[in-house]
Structures are given as structure tokens and as C-alpha cells.
Design a protein around this motif. Sequence first.
Motif, PDB file in Angstrom:
ATOM      1  N   ARG B  33      40.302  41.278  39.858  1.00 47.62           N
ATOM      2  CA  ARG B  33      40.310  41.383  38.394  1.00 47.62           C
ATOM      3  C   ARG B  33      41.369  42.418  37.991  1.00 47.62           C
ATOM      4  O   ARG B  33      41.421  43.504  38.556  1.00 47.62           O
ATOM      5  N   SER B  77      34.295  44.000  36.811  1.00 43.89           N
ATOM      6  CA  SER B  77      34.537  44.006  35.374  1.00 43.89           C
ATOM      7  C   SER B  77      35.038  45.390  34.977  1.00 43.89           C
ATOM      8  O   SER B  77      34.419  46.401  35.314  1.00 43.89           O
ATOM      9  N   GLU B 118      29.001  41.422  33.885  1.00 47.38           N
ATOM     10  CA  GLU B 118      30.127  41.765  33.028  1.00 47.38           C
ATOM     11  C   GLU B 118      29.769  42.901  32.097  1.00 47.38           C
ATOM     12  O   GLU B 118      28.672  42.931  31.530  1.00 47.38           O
ATOM     13  N   CYS B 127      25.598  46.065  30.409  1.00 46.69           N
ATOM     14  CA  CYS B 127      26.205  44.934  31.098  1.00 46.69           C
ATOM     15  C   CYS B 127      25.262  43.754  31.057  1.00 46.69           C
ATOM     16  O   CYS B 127      24.052  43.899  30.863  1.00 46.69           O
TER      17      CYS B 127
END
Lengths: 436, 479
Positions: B33, B77, B118, B127
Motif C-alpha cells: 500500500r 492502511s 481499514e 478502523c
Amino acid sequence: MSREFSPEPQGRSPKRKRSDDYDGARYGDGPDAALSYAYDDDLNSDAENAFQTPDHGSDNEAASPKRRRLERPQKLNYVPHLTLRGHKRGIAAVKFSPDGKWIASCSADSTIKIWNAHTGQLSQTLEGHMAGISTIAWSPDSKVVASGSDDKLIRMWDISTGKSFPIPLQGHHNYVYSLAFSPKGNMLVSGSYDEAVFLWDVRTARVMRSLPAHSDPVSGVDFVRDGTLVASCSSDGLIRIWDASTGQCLKTVVHETQPAVTSVRFSPNGKYVVAATLDSCLRLWDYVEGRCLKTYQGHKNEKYSINACFGKYGVNPATDSGTPKADQDSEQDADPTWAFLACGSEDGEVVLWDVSSKEILQRIPGHEGAVLGVDVESKNQSIVTCGVDKTIRVWRRQTLPPSGDAVTNGNGNGEVAPPVRSEQPSDEEQVKDSDA
Amino acid sequence: MNLPLSDPVLLAQDIPETLTARLRSSGQAVCIRFSHRGDLLASGTAKGTIAIFDLETNGVARKLKGHTSGRTVQSLSWEKSGRYLLSSSIDWKVILWDLKDGSRVRTVNLGAPVYIAELHPSNFNICVAALYEYRPVLADFTDSKKVKQMALPNLPKRAPHEIEGNEKADAKHFTTVAAFTPTGSHIITGTTKGWLNVIDSKTKETVYSNRLCSKPILLIRLSSSGRDLLVNASDTIIRTIKLPDLSDPNLQPDSIRLEVEHKFQDVVNRLSWNHVAFSSNADYVMASTLMNHDIYIWERGHGSLVKILEGPKEELGAVEWHPTRAFVAATGVESGRIYLWSINTPQRWSALAPDFVEVEENVEYIEKEDEFDIHDTAELTKRRLDQEDEDVDVLTVDEEQLEREGRIGKGAGEEFRMPVLLDMGESDSEDEIVAIGTGQFRRKSTAQADELEFVDGDDVADSDIGTNGHAGTKRRRGE
């Protein structure tokens, strides 16, 4: 005696004298150079009154602040603050740490010394290089110093322990001559006598990219403020701008007479570069257009690699060094600032120019022989210089009255103090001698 | 600051062209990511470690260990400033990391293997996580002692009469993926039965549901504007969906319509897709393919395939598009290496000397009348110096530039600078120690460092271990 010359002249009125006999004759550059300032002990009480009572003094003093804030000072007044001794041979470079707390210096005696920028006390002596050191660079977090030496190595030093990191940056085939950290501190760019520019991954001590940069020793390198560009210069007369991420050359600028370039620096906003050349000139280039915008002259630079450095100045010296008026303190942030350039000269002076007007703001005499390195610290308005005379000198800006008349009126006293003779600094300023 | 000097043709190019680099491996990467600013890439490995890569140096900036060793990291994330990172693993844990010192801010056991977790876009203490055979969870770990876990519904919103007779089926209806909308007001989830649910993150109730297909939904991604939804389902079709503005307070849940804008599929080979992603401005959609080595890129205007990125000779797992540039990263399923695609920038010869110009064809040179006239050089120099009278501002930085640097404008916030660790020893993982022991790979590479290929001695050590760990977890979601 030394306290009188500390950077806080509280209550002392800066005095100004046009000494056309001695100083004028010595520097021989017309009225610009013939100004010096002093603090007269005898005027102590009068001067305090002058600053503490707002309505004291003539209208001249009271009416001027507003206008004065907008006008660019025609002169700067940097006075000796510290002299640091300890290196056994000439000092090639000197740098303030980004947080302003330390001064690092490197010398031909193969050592690096870390000094406390406020007291001048020697904090560390870093030993490990096998030959003279030409260049140093501070990491952005002020914790690590990188040094480039004639033993072809670049070493990283932890200044809190004084130890070098175990793996040196190895790869150059000749003397390492210039260094710069990227703004994030993750990359280092180096220029060498082997005519190449290397981009290093600081974490792994590996070469990321080798740029086939020049056809002569690379004398200067710098990173732009966002880290996307690298500038390099060489005694072949070229200044090249590189894309740090791809390693491609994006632009080359050269002056038509191709004088050897000894130092290159990006401007604080990254739009221009300033380059020092061995025809005794500093030039400001718009590197996108490849156009020379300004030429600064008045110093002597024909032989040594002398660094130039940007600085900024406002109307008044920094608040902590004694601007007494409260109403000025509150508006200090809104004060306009201008940029100056500082560069050493082979005749022992440091010359300060205003960037836009090219006028010389001050000539600071002090060193014997060439001044090789200069660095400016904006927060405390200090300048540090070093030279072949093995000394490091720190200068601080002092208050500059708007004009000679205002001073006389301001303290209601027509007396003029004798000028401080800067050729005898050791008597007056704090001298730090690490050998003692 | 390199924009004014860059080739406008290359700047206008918005999709990457060729494989340009491979990151020095630090274990078998299975999920990656980009940070919001795009200068860092986080990668999670099949063995539970996390490495943060600095994309300027392509080197490891930090290593994070905290998940149970040997359990695959499932998702990562980033918090907006890039200081905090949330990771989730099949070891039931989600961990919030502080990258300033590599410490764990929170470690939360969610009680089931995590598919995906996330962070809330503006509050990194909240989250959402989709769990294996369990209800999705909204976790609030503001309070370090007591983590609030709020279960979210699995089931789609239905009229009461539809519920009857469905209990049996509902018992096996689970959520596989969850994502926040950019304002954080809603959560969009996908289920094993092909339903898409829009859940209000305040009331925790499903406000809208829509069935896309009968197969499980594998991945949901939102564009940065929040108006486009990308859904990968196991029926080999990738769908893009236009979303209404969910943050609009006047929006009536009943009026929400989710209409499929495009369906991307390979009709001939019936390829299924491992992982999907939007491009930075959501103009393109890309996907890595199951049992195939290529990355497919479609543009959304007409829904046509515009590019097939060829890569290494292995199947690719996770693919990610850089938040601003034409730059793509993907993980290799077998080797766990991270490959990077971008645009090749050839050296422009005109940059090498001020009087070089690149011309299309031969130009006949016409000598100027006064070209070789001899002038008094002193006179010329003096005149030139007199002309240098313009005002130059070397201090003020353009607002545009500040915005690019993320200091002002919409991306502004507390600036986080990743500390540079010079002695990676303290954060070294075992496999790197092995690499140092087995050979002088790193030392050797310093002298003749290759410009593109980053020598990776590190993954030699674990290349024979657990190559199918990743494949197993990915497939499980499809069942």
C-alpha cells in the motif's frame, strides 16, 4: 570585558561613527566600508532611558518606525561574537546544524570538530579519516554529520557519541570534494575529484546512482528544497541540474567565458542557483531559462574553492539580541525580509551582498588569509566563517540605527563613541581555544 | 521542483510503460500500500513482518514486527500524514503502528482472522475490519485500555417479508470486504453472496443494499474522490460503479441507486482477477490476473483495454497505483518480490549544453550580420552588469509548490518525516542477517551498483519456504 561584547547589548545604544581616517584607508572601498559601531559604557543610563520611554527623544525617532519597517536596511552590522580555535591546519568548511545549536567544522588536519553554537565550547572531535576533509553536511535532524575526505571515503558521524557509523560510503575513486543531504535525510549527493556525482542511499551506505557528471573535478553539489533536483558544478565551468529520481541531466548552464565553478547552491525557494567562480564573481542563475540574472563582485576568488551562502535579513536584528521596543516585537513576524548572499574572500574578508540590488551590505574583516567557508543561521542572525588561518569566527548582527542623526538625537547626547577596531578582536570577544 | 524542466510529453503520460525496478526484497510480500503522499510503500509479508520502503531510494526504511510469526499480513492502511499504519493479519490481530519509532500504538485482537482492515480517513483511532465467518467490526481504540468493538450487519437491507425463509441461508452470509468512504460517514461492504451494503457509520445500520452477482465479492476500492467504486467479484467480472455523494446530509437512503458503469472482463480466456486498483485520478482501472503474468489496464471513458503491462515471469498478486504519478507496484505471487512499473525517461541531449537544441530535421544555419563582429569585451560586460536590474525574490516559495509538498492546501496537516535509520541492525529481520552471513551481496553491490536492478540477496534465504502461503489465503476468500 567580554560581557560587554555579548550579543545582548541591553540598554546600550549602538553608536555609529564615520571614521574616514583609519577604516576608510584600510578597506579603500568608499563610504560603504567605513562604518563601524560601538557601545559606550559611559552612556549606559542615558541609553536605557532612550529605549524604555517611548516618547523620549525627538520626533525623528517616534515617527520613523512605520516607514523604517518597509525600508530595506542599506547596511548590515555583524560584529565578532566568538572565535573558535583548535584545528591544527586550515579549515575547509563550516556549517551550522539545521536546528542552530551546533557548528561543525572540518579541516585539513583530518578531524571534524563539533562546537556549541551559543557558547563556542568544543563538544566533539571526530577522528577517523586518513586524510584531509574537504566537506561536511548536516542531516536535517541535526543528529548526523557526513564528511567527505581525501581518503576517498564519506563517513557518517553520530554527534551525540562522536563515533562514526561502521560502514563508510565507499565508491569514489578520488578525493571527495562536496556533499549535500536530501531534505528528508534519506539520500546524500557527493561530488568528487573523479569527476562523478554519486547519489547514495544513506540507510544502506550504497550508491544508488552514479551520474557521469563532468569532465573535471566536481567542486560543488546541492539538493533543492523538495529533493527532486540536484545541482552540480565543476572546474570545467558547467553547472548541471539533475533529476534526483531518474538521474537524467535536465539542464546545463555555463557562462560564456567558462570560468571554473567552485560552489553551487540552490536559493531558499529553489528557483535559482548561485555559483561562485574563479573570476572573482558570484552569479545568480535562473536555471530553468539558463540565464544569468545577477553578478556579484567585490571579493577576491581566484584560487580557492570558496562557498557562497544565502541568508535573510529584516529591518532589525533578531529580537533576542536586543530590539528593545515592545511594539516592534509583536510585529516581528510581519516584517519584510530580504535575502543576502555571503561569500568569503581571499583577502580575509567576508562580503555580504543584497541579492536584488547587488549592493554590498557589509564587509566583515577578521580572518588572515582566505576565508574558505561561510554559513548563515537565520534565527539568531549569526554567520560563521572559517579559513586557512585555522580559526572559526562567529558573527552576530547588531542593531543598526536608521541614520547617524537619529542616534545623536535619540540618546540626547552628541557624543560619539570611539569605533571598535575589529582588527583586535581577541581582546574584546570571547575566544575559545580548545587546546587550552 | 523538477516540473519546469521536465519533458511535457512525458508529464502528460498517465499510464506506466515498462518494468523499471524491483525492490530489494525483505521477505515474501503479499500486500502493499502506498502512503497518501506517495513517498513510502508499506508491504506485508506471508511471515507476518511488515517493511516500509522509501521510494526515493528503493530501500527499506523501517521493519515492523508484531504479528504472529508465520501468519500472513492481510491488509495495510495508512493514516493521512504517513505517521501511522494499520496492519491486519490472519492471526486475528490488527496493529496500529507509529512509524516515528516503530512502536505499536494499539494491538487489538478481533477474535477471528481478518480479511481486511481499514482506518477511518480522518481519525486514525477508528478502523473497520471484515472478519472471517463473523460480522464486520467497527473498532474504536481511542481509549488504550478499553477498545470498543461494534459489530456491523452482514445482511443486506431487505423488506420484512423477504427475511422469512431465508434464515438458513443468512447464517452462511458473511462480509468479505469493508471500506470507508472518503469522509468516513459510510462504510461499504461486500458479502459472500455478492451483495454490496452501504452502512451508516454512526447508526451502524445498512442504509442501502444491492446485489451485484451471485458469487462472493473479493475486493472493494473507492477512488480518492469517493464517487467511484471498483468491485472485484469471483465471477471474473470487475465492475465500476458511480456512487452518489454519501456525505450529503439531504441524501435520502431510498433514493440511492448504484448503477454499474462498466464491466471489465476477458471474454475469451475467462481470466479471473487477483487484485484490482484505480489509477490516481480514477481514469483507469487495473487488475492483476490469476495464473497469468500481466497487468491489464482499462480506461473508464469508453471502458476499453488500453494497456497490458508485461512484467516478470510470474503471477502477480497485489497491485497498487501510486497516488499521484504514473507508477505501479505489484507483488509476485511466487517470489514475493515487489516490482515497479513507470515511464522511461530518456536523456534529452539538449540538456547537456546550453547551445544544444533538439530539432526535427536539418536546419540551415544563417549567420547573423554582426555575429563575428569584435566588440570591446569590457564595454559589453559593463553593459550587461547594468542590465541586471530586475528584482529577484529568492525566498518566497510558490503556493503551487507548497501544495505539491503538502504544506498547504487540501493535503496539509502535520508534516511527518520518516526518521532515517542508519543502523538498520536494530530493525533487521532474520532473513537479512542470513543474507549477510551467506555472502557479500550488499558489499559487492556498492561499487558497481546497477541503476535499475536492486541486488536482492535477501530473499535467497526464504525462497524455498512457504511459497504457497499467500496463494492459500487469497483463494480462501473466493470460496
